[in-house]
Design an enzyme around this catalytic site. Structure first.
Site, PDB file in Angstrom:
ATOM      1  N   ASP A  67       0.751  -1.079  -0.032  1.00  0.00           N
ATOM      2  CA  ASP A  67      -0.138  -0.670   0.045  1.00  0.00           C
ATOM      3  C   ASP A  67       0.629   1.216   0.169  1.00  0.00           C
ATOM      4  N   CYS A  83     -22.563  -4.476 -16.791  1.00  0.00           N
ATOM      5  CA  CYS A  83     -23.015  -4.130 -15.812  1.00  0.00           C
ATOM      6  C   CYS A  83     -22.030  -2.941 -15.063  1.00  0.00           C
ATOM      7  N   CYS A 102     -22.130  -0.442  -9.478  1.00  0.00           N
ATOM      8  CA  CYS A 102     -20.864   0.457  -8.854  1.00  0.00           C
ATOM      9  C   CYS A 102     -21.337   2.034  -9.037  1.00  0.00           C
ATOM     10  N   CYS A 115     -22.608   4.567  -5.825  1.00  0.00           N
ATOM     11  CA  CYS A 115     -21.626   5.017  -5.098  1.00  0.00           C
ATOM     12  C   CYS A 115     -22.575   6.460  -4.486  1.00  0.00           C
ATOM     13  N   CYS A 165     -15.229  10.995  -3.000  1.00  0.00           N
ATOM     14  CA  CYS A 165     -14.624   9.361  -2.543  1.00  0.00           C
ATOM     15  C   CYS A 165     -14.957   9.699  -0.998  1.00  0.00           C
ATOM     16  N   CYS A 211     -15.479   3.203   2.973  1.00  0.00           N
ATOM     17  CA  CYS A 211     -16.709   2.798   2.089  1.00  0.00           C
ATOM     18  C   CYS A 211     -16.361   1.909   1.223  1.00  0.00           C
ATOM     19  N   CYS A 242     -19.192   0.513  -3.406  1.00  0.00           N
ATOM     20  CA  CYS A 242     -19.031   0.108  -4.841  1.00  0.00           C
ATOM     21  C   CYS A 242     -18.554  -1.807  -4.693  1.00  0.00           C
ATOM     22  N   CYS A 292     -21.046  -5.149  -6.029  1.00  0.00           N
ATOM     23  CA  CYS A 292     -20.051  -5.850  -6.974  1.00  0.00           C
ATOM     24  C   CYS A 292     -20.207  -7.276  -7.386  1.00  0.00           C
TER      25      CYS A 292
HETATM   26  C1  B12 Z   1      -4.957   6.731  -3.474  1.00  0.00           C
HETATM   27  C2  B12 Z   1      -5.270   5.532  -3.118  1.00  0.00           C
HETATM   28  C3  B12 Z   1      -6.885   5.798  -2.887  1.00  0.00           C
HETATM   29  C4  B12 Z   1      -8.075   6.865  -2.978  1.00  0.00           C
HETATM   30  C5  B12 Z   1      -7.607   6.640  -4.298  1.00  0.00           C
HETATM   31  C6  B12 Z   1      -8.843   5.941  -4.954  1.00  0.00           C
HETATM   32  C7  B12 Z   1      -8.361   5.365  -6.300  1.00  0.00           C
HETATM   33  N1  B12 Z   1      -9.153   4.830  -6.897  1.00  0.00           N
HETATM   34  O1  B12 Z   1      -6.513   5.861  -6.680  1.00  0.00           O
HETATM   35  C8  B12 Z   1      -8.158   6.456  -1.802  1.00  0.00           C
HETATM   36  C9  B12 Z   1      -8.776   7.261  -0.616  1.00  0.00           C
HETATM   37  C10 B12 Z   1     -10.141   7.474  -2.456  1.00  0.00           C
HETATM   38  C11 B12 Z   1      -8.838   5.522  -1.801  1.00  0.00           C
HETATM   39  C12 B12 Z   1     -10.015   4.282  -1.418  1.00  0.00           C
HETATM   40  C13 B12 Z   1     -10.074   3.151  -1.410  1.00  0.00           C
HETATM   41  N2  B12 Z   1      -8.780   2.624  -1.489  1.00  0.00           N
HETATM   42 CO1  B12 Z   1      -6.800   2.950  -1.947  1.00  0.00          CO
HETATM   43  N3  B12 Z   1      -5.218   3.139  -2.363  1.00  0.00           N
HETATM   44  C14 B12 Z   1      -4.463   4.360  -2.751  1.00  0.00           C
HETATM   45  C15 B12 Z   1      -3.490   3.759  -3.334  1.00  0.00           C
HETATM   46  C16 B12 Z   1      -2.457   4.481  -2.414  1.00  0.00           C
HETATM   47  C17 B12 Z   1      -2.619   4.933  -4.659  1.00  0.00           C
HETATM   48  C18 B12 Z   1      -3.752   4.148  -5.882  1.00  0.00           C
HETATM   49  C19 B12 Z   1      -3.299   4.909  -6.957  1.00  0.00           C
HETATM   50  O2  B12 Z   1      -2.637   4.788  -7.569  1.00  0.00           O
HETATM   51  N4  B12 Z   1      -4.413   5.701  -7.309  1.00  0.00           N
HETATM   52  C20 B12 Z   1      -4.592   7.126  -8.916  1.00  0.00           C
HETATM   53  C21 B12 Z   1      -5.381   6.279  -9.722  1.00  0.00           C
HETATM   54  C22 B12 Z   1      -4.924   6.684 -11.085  1.00  0.00           C
HETATM   55  O3  B12 Z   1      -5.367   5.209  -9.414  1.00  0.00           O
HETATM   56  P1  B12 Z   1      -6.870   4.005  -9.702  1.00  0.00           P
HETATM   57  O4  B12 Z   1      -7.984   4.512  -9.504  1.00  0.00           O
HETATM   58  O5  B12 Z   1      -6.649   2.516  -9.471  1.00  0.00           O
HETATM   59  O6  B12 Z   1      -7.134   3.761 -11.341  1.00  0.00           O
HETATM   60  C23 B12 Z   1      -6.263   2.972 -12.047  1.00  0.00           C
HETATM   61  C24 B12 Z   1      -7.264   1.832 -12.909  1.00  0.00           C
HETATM   62  O7  B12 Z   1      -8.491   2.551 -12.687  1.00  0.00           O
HETATM   63  C25 B12 Z   1      -6.491   2.682 -14.472  1.00  0.00           C
HETATM   64  N5  B12 Z   1      -7.450   3.552 -15.405  1.00  0.00           N
HETATM   65  C26 B12 Z   1      -7.549   4.817 -15.597  1.00  0.00           C
HETATM   66  N6  B12 Z   1      -8.357   4.735 -15.813  1.00  0.00           N
HETATM   67  C27 B12 Z   1      -8.460   3.784 -17.375  1.00  0.00           C
HETATM   68  C28 B12 Z   1      -9.417   3.836 -17.935  1.00  0.00           C
HETATM   69  C29 B12 Z   1      -9.334   2.428 -18.396  1.00  0.00           C
HETATM   70  C30 B12 Z   1     -10.688   2.179 -19.551  1.00  0.00           C
HETATM   71  C31 B12 Z   1      -8.608   1.295 -17.985  1.00  0.00           C
HETATM   72  C32 B12 Z   1      -8.538  -0.078 -18.106  1.00  0.00           C
HETATM   73  C33 B12 Z   1      -8.088   1.656 -16.416  1.00  0.00           C
HETATM   74  C34 B12 Z   1      -7.867   3.084 -16.348  1.00  0.00           C
HETATM   75  O8  B12 Z   1      -5.600   3.567 -13.841  1.00  0.00           O
HETATM   76  C35 B12 Z   1      -5.240   3.235 -12.736  1.00  0.00           C
HETATM   77  C36 B12 Z   1      -4.071   3.385 -12.923  1.00  0.00           C
HETATM   78  O9  B12 Z   1      -3.383   3.756 -11.738  1.00  0.00           O
HETATM   79  C37 B12 Z   1      -2.838   2.348  -3.645  1.00  0.00           C
HETATM   80  C38 B12 Z   1      -2.043   1.612  -3.141  1.00  0.00           C
HETATM   81  C39 B12 Z   1      -1.173   1.879  -4.005  1.00  0.00           C
HETATM   82  N7  B12 Z   1       0.127   1.961  -3.489  1.00  0.00           N
HETATM   83  O10 B12 Z   1      -1.247   1.470  -5.743  1.00  0.00           O
HETATM   84  C40 B12 Z   1      -4.529   1.859  -2.102  1.00  0.00           C
HETATM   85  C41 B12 Z   1      -6.186   0.810  -2.491  1.00  0.00           C
HETATM   86  C42 B12 Z   1      -5.818   1.232  -4.234  1.00  0.00           C
HETATM   87  N8  B12 Z   1      -6.784   1.450  -1.596  1.00  0.00           N
HETATM   88  C43 B12 Z   1      -6.925   0.183  -2.012  1.00  0.00           C
HETATM   89  C44 B12 Z   1      -8.847   0.028  -1.249  1.00  0.00           C
HETATM   90  C45 B12 Z   1      -9.245  -1.177  -0.503  1.00  0.00           C
HETATM   91  C46 B12 Z   1      -9.689   0.799  -0.462  1.00  0.00           C
HETATM   92  C47 B12 Z   1     -11.077   1.531  -0.702  1.00  0.00           C
HETATM   93  C48 B12 Z   1     -12.038   0.143  -1.006  1.00  0.00           C
HETATM   94  C49 B12 Z   1     -10.651   1.609   0.510  1.00  0.00           C
HETATM   95  C50 B12 Z   1     -12.353   1.573   1.649  1.00  0.00           C
HETATM   96  N9  B12 Z   1     -13.233   0.830   1.424  1.00  0.00           N
HETATM   97  O11 B12 Z   1     -12.775   2.147   1.704  1.00  0.00           O
HETATM   98  C51 B12 Z   1     -11.212   2.474  -0.788  1.00  0.00           C
HETATM   99  C52 B12 Z   1     -11.911   1.500  -2.917  1.00  0.00           C
HETATM  100  C53 B12 Z   1     -12.230   3.174  -3.575  1.00  0.00           C
HETATM  101  C54 B12 Z   1     -12.355   3.009  -4.940  1.00  0.00           C
HETATM  102  N10 B12 Z   1     -13.211   2.614  -5.353  1.00  0.00           N
HETATM  103  O12 B12 Z   1     -10.951   3.169  -5.695  1.00  0.00           O
HETATM  104  C55 B12 Z   1      -6.958  -0.705  -1.923  1.00  0.00           C
HETATM  105  C56 B12 Z   1      -7.574  -2.013  -3.678  1.00  0.00           C
HETATM  106  C57 B12 Z   1      -7.364  -3.240  -3.248  1.00  0.00           C
HETATM  107  C58 B12 Z   1      -8.125  -3.363  -4.739  1.00  0.00           C
HETATM  108  N11 B12 Z   1      -8.547  -4.674  -4.623  1.00  0.00           N
HETATM  109  O13 B12 Z   1      -7.994  -2.704  -5.788  1.00  0.00           O
HETATM  110  C59 B12 Z   1      -5.245  -0.719  -2.157  1.00  0.00           C
HETATM  111  C60 B12 Z   1      -4.238  -1.185  -3.840  1.00  0.00           C
HETATM  112  C61 B12 Z   1      -4.336  -0.474  -0.831  1.00  0.00           C
HETATM  113  C62 B12 Z   1      -3.487  -2.391  -0.900  1.00  0.00           C
HETATM  114  N12 B12 Z   1      -2.568  -2.474  -0.596  1.00  0.00           N
HETATM  115  O14 B12 Z   1      -4.802  -3.265  -0.149  1.00  0.00           O
HETATM  116  N13 B12 Z   1      -7.841   4.652  -2.063  1.00  0.00           N
END
Ligand code: B12
Length: 358
Positions: free
Chosen positions: A136, A193, A196, A200, A216, A243, A246, A250
């Site tokens: 993480d 689907c 989510c 939200c 969020c 939260c 979402c 699923c």
């Molecule tokens: C910052 C962060 C958050 C932030 C921002 C959320 C987010 N989506 O980034 C906040 C505080 C909101 C958050 C919330 C949660 N988090 Co968090 N978080 C992180 C962290 C530290 C970094 C994530 C990151 O780099 N975000 C940047 C954005 C750009 O990334 P992304 O949203 O994931 O988007 C990716 C894809 O969507 C893709 N993408 C974007 N656009 C498109 C379009 C297409 C077509 C495709 C295919 C892909 C794509 O590209 C992005 C690549 O990074 C990671 C740990 C890590 N080091 O990775 C944990 C992590 C993602 N979190 C985690 C968890 C468990 C949660 C929560 C469920 C906790 C909760 N129950 O409250 C929620 C879920 C929210 C959600 N639906 O994402 C887990 C997820 C595990 C999993 N099975 O996915 C992680 C991996 C931590 C861990 N080590 O377990 N989190």
């Protein structure tokens, strides 16, 4: 046998032995999704999480973290336990804590297991190699490497979803300079689907796969230190930490297996806690019941703030009270700005009948 080819299978076997449900290998390559991060930051979707912006350059590619990196060993740990989903909770006086935070702090538990895996690899390896292990907190886009390691795909809720286990998975990884056999990336099984996005409470999933953290509830209840914007207070409902909505809705989580790992079993005090009890709890007690859990990430004033808003949403707004020496955090000016605050009743989370109980 030295840790060259086919080391991948032996590493996965060891990972399973150490308690990881999933393990796969991703190449430390130019993965297209990695480039989206900069766009996401530019859109302001990181909110006040400056630590993401500060480490953006390294988060763009693991080779910026471990020069010479060739492979990323990604592990997945199931944390689901057999308890009703937050979307099934019918008592508004019960505080909603995300299931990932019910047990021991996964950073500690998984951090230890990951260190054991890396130590074993170093013993087995024919010669020294570069490696860093993270769960993480590392400057790594864990979900992207997990997808390319074949653990699952990045769903429309941006969570990494495994077809068999669902998305109740902690991710962790070892970035290393060993040339390991990469796995086949998982492909997207969300199809048409959009449950989510529909469920939200704040519309934080602004488009498939894209989360605007500013909306969020996980960000608002955990990461945000200041005032929760008025416009989101009703939608917070009874959420006091994180939260799960979402993920609760699923389809891939409707028959999710439960873990019997003691580390993830709910602590009695965090298992459907009553909001009024959380508010009345002295700071020392609140620290004691959250000690060693992921909930320590939100400081006490933020937890009190969340409870105050949730109580108002439950139709039991607090009155401003005299300072209580046992609960200094309740007297925090930021918390007091949320006492009695609610912009009306929370919207009902629309969960189609057939999703859970059929
Ligand atoms: C910052 C962060 C958050 C932030 C921002 C959320 C987010 N989506 O980034 C906040 C505080 C909101 C958050 C919330 C949660 N988090 Co968090 N978080 C992180 C962290 C530290 C970094 C994530 C990151 O780099 N975000 C940047 C954005 C750009 O990334 P992304 O949203 O994931 O988007 C990716 C894809 O969507 C893709 N993408 C974007 N656009 C498109 C379009 C297409 C077509 C495709 C295919 C892909 C794509 O590209 C992005 C690549 O990074 C990671 C740990 C890590 N080091 O990775 C944990 C992590 C993602 N979190 C985690 C968890 C468990 C949660 C929560 C469920 C906790 C909760 N129950 O409250 C929620 C879920 C929210 C959600 N639906 O994402 C887990 C997820 C595990 C999993 N099975 O996915 C992680 C991996 C931590 C861990 N080590 O377990 N989190």
């Amino acid at each position: 046998m030295p840790l060259h080819r086919p080391a991948s299978t032996r590493i996965k076997a060891k990972a399973a032995e150490l308690g990881f449900e999933l393990c796969g290998i991703a190449p430390a390559d130019d993965l297209p999704e990695l480039s989206f991060f900069a766009e996401w930051l530019a859109r302001g979707y990181a909110g006040e999480m400056q630590w993401l912006t500060r480490t953006a350059a390294r988060r763009a590619d693991v080779r910026a973290v471990v020069p010479g990196a060739r492979s990323v060993i990604v592990t997945g740990t199931l944390y689901n336990v057999d308890r009703p989903y937050s979307t099934e909770e019918r008592d508004p006086a019960v505080g909603l804590v995300s299931r990932y935070a019910w047990g021991d702090d996964y950073h500690d538990v998984i951090g230890r297991r990951l260190d054991q895996l890396l130590a074993w690899m170093r013993e087995e390896a024919a010669e020294p190699f570069e490696a860093r292990a993270y769960v993480d907190t590392g400057p790594v886009q864990e979900r992207v490497y997990a997808q390319y390691a074949g653990l699952g795909w990045i769903g429309k809720n941006a969570c990494l979803i495994n077809e068999r286990i669902g998305s109740w998975l902690f991710l962790s990884e070892i970035i290393c300079s060993l040339p390991l056999e990469p796995d086949t990336p998982a492909f997207d099984r969300c199809g048409t689907c959009t449950l989510c996005l529909e469920a939200c409470p704040t519309g934080a999933i602004v488009e498939p796969h894209v989360i605007d953290s500013n909306r969020c509830l996980s960000y608002l209840t955990i990461e945000l230190r200041g005032d929760i914007p008025e416009e989101h207070r009703a939608a917070l409902g009874a959420h006091v930490y994180g939260c799960d909505v979402c993920q609760d809705v699923c389809p891939y989580n409707q028959a999710a297996p439960a873990s019997d790992d003691p580390a993830w079993q709910p602590r009695p005090s965090l298992d459907r806690p009553r909001l009024a009890d959380l508010w009345r709890m002295p700071d020392a007690e609140l620290r004691r019941v959250t000690k060693g859990s992921a909930m320590t990430r939100a400081k006490l004033p933020a937890l009190r703030r969340n409870v105050a808003v949730a109580l108002a949403n439950a139709g039991r707004p607090l009155d401003l009270e005299a300072a209580d020496p046992a609960r200094p955090s309740a007297g925090d000016p930021m918390v007091r700005r949320h006492v009695g605050s609610s912009a009306g009743t929370p919207p009902a989370v629309s969960v189609p009948r057939d999703v859970r109980s059929g």
